[in-house]
Design an enzyme around this catalytic site. Structure first.
Site, mmCIF file in Angstrom:
data_model
loop_
_atom_site.group_PDB
_atom_site.id
_atom_site.type_symbol
_atom_site.label_atom_id
_atom_site.label_comp_id
_atom_site.label_asym_id
_atom_site.label_seq_id
_atom_site.Cartn_x
_atom_site.Cartn_y
_atom_site.Cartn_z
ATOM 1 N N CYS A 146 -20.241 12.868 -6.705
ATOM 2 C CA CYS A 146 -21.673 12.876 -6.391
ATOM 3 C C CYS A 146 -22.228 14.292 -6.504
ATOM 4 O O CYS A 146 -23.340 14.500 -7.012
ATOM 5 C CB CYS A 146 -21.922 12.291 -5.011
ATOM 6 S SG CYS A 146 -21.084 13.145 -3.659
ATOM 7 N N ILE A 157 -19.088 3.035 -1.460
ATOM 8 C CA ILE A 157 -19.536 3.151 -2.848
ATOM 9 C C ILE A 157 -19.514 1.784 -3.527
ATOM 10 O O ILE A 157 -20.471 1.391 -4.207
ATOM 11 C CB ILE A 157 -18.660 4.158 -3.614
ATOM 12 C CG1 ILE A 157 -18.892 5.568 -3.075
ATOM 13 C CG2 ILE A 157 -18.950 4.116 -5.107
ATOM 14 C CD1 ILE A 157 -17.996 6.625 -3.698
#
Length: 289
Positions: free
Chosen positions: A127, A16
């Protein structure tokens, strides 16, 4: 308001964090001044350096010493963010949490992004939350949901160690956010990390139980949700199927990474990082983008 350039730092150099660095570098309003990890041998820190960012293995202490920063993105872990939040709460004007810590104000740009420039500590949920909540919020605006279920499927290469260790927090935080944004009595989140080859796209399958659901109104709500998600930060967001019967709607959506260095199947990384960068850009411009 006048646009200004903001100095930002990234905590965490995993999957990420690295994509976040690339997205920050593509922004005309954000300057990546530091990427922080805890292990100098971490491959992610070396790659961040290759991208041209200053790096440090000194953790949040090094970040505090290198500031001030206008924005700090935390892409570490839920447990680590608890400590980071305490250390940074008064030192950084905007702290953006990309971990499932449940700290800060939950924000989904397509739903409550207009309010985000006023917040100092933002929680991007997960997410799965970023992909599903725009749809679920649209479906429950006119119907009281009694039960919501979300099953997310992510490709194994896109799920780093911290995310795997945080699966319990991921589920709990996403369930809580779904209840908050929809008013649903119950919410259940399941996660499927798929080892399939080739890797599957990032997908969310949603089931909503709500008395009085009508096919025409559901389809109209889904079109609106898809348009909003695409307009805010996720052009690769697509509703792929929908069925409405007997007070139950089953909906599937996919998110494709359409820009940057990510493979197309890494929509899970793209959707949360695109949201994070967009919210920081809002702070820079003083308005919703």
């Amino acid at each position: 308001m006048t646009t200004k350039s903001l100095n930002v730092a990234v905590l965490g150099a995993g999957l990420i964090g690295l994509d976040l660095v690339a997205k920050i570098q593509a922004s005309p309003n954000l300057n990546c001044r530091l990427v922080v990890g805890r292990d100098p041998k971490t491959l992610g820190l070396r790659r961040a350096a290759d991208l041209g960012c200053p790096i440090s293995a000194g953790g949040v202490t090094a970040l505090l010493g290198a500031g001030p920063f206008d924005v700090v993105f935390d892409a570490t872990s839920a447990a680590a963010h608890t400590a980071h939040s305490a250390a940074l709460s008064e030192a950084v004007p905007l702290l953006v949490d990309l971990t499932p810590s449940s700290l800060g104000i939950p924000v989904v740009p397509a739903v409550n992004g207009l309010d985000a420039p006023h917040y100092g500590h933002i929680n991007l949920i997960s997410c799965g939350g970023q992909a599903s909540i725009p749809v679920l919020h649209a479906l429950t605006r006119d119907h009281a949901a009694t039960y919501i279920e979300v099953v997310t499927t992510v490709a194994s290469p896109t799920v780093g160690r911290a995310t795997r260790l945080n699966l319990d927090e991921y589920i709990a935080t996403t369930q809580a956010a779904i209840r908050t944004f929809t008013g649903a009595e119950q919410a259940k989140v399941l996660v499927n990390i798929s080892p399939a080859v080739p890797p599957p796209p990032f997908r969310v399958a949603m089931t909503v139980q709500a008395p009085g659901l009508e096919p025409a109104r559901v389809h109209a709500a889904l079109k609106d949700a898809e348009r909003q998600a695409q307009a805010w930060c996720t052009p690769g967001f697509t509703i792929t199927s929908c069925r409405v019967t007997d007070g139950r709607a089953t909906v599937a959506a996919e998110v494709t990474a359409t820009v940057g260095r990510l493979p197309a199947y890494a929509g899970n990384l793209h959707v949360i990082n695109a949201a994070a960068v967009l919210l920081a850009e809002q702070r820079a411009t003083g308005k919703a983008l």
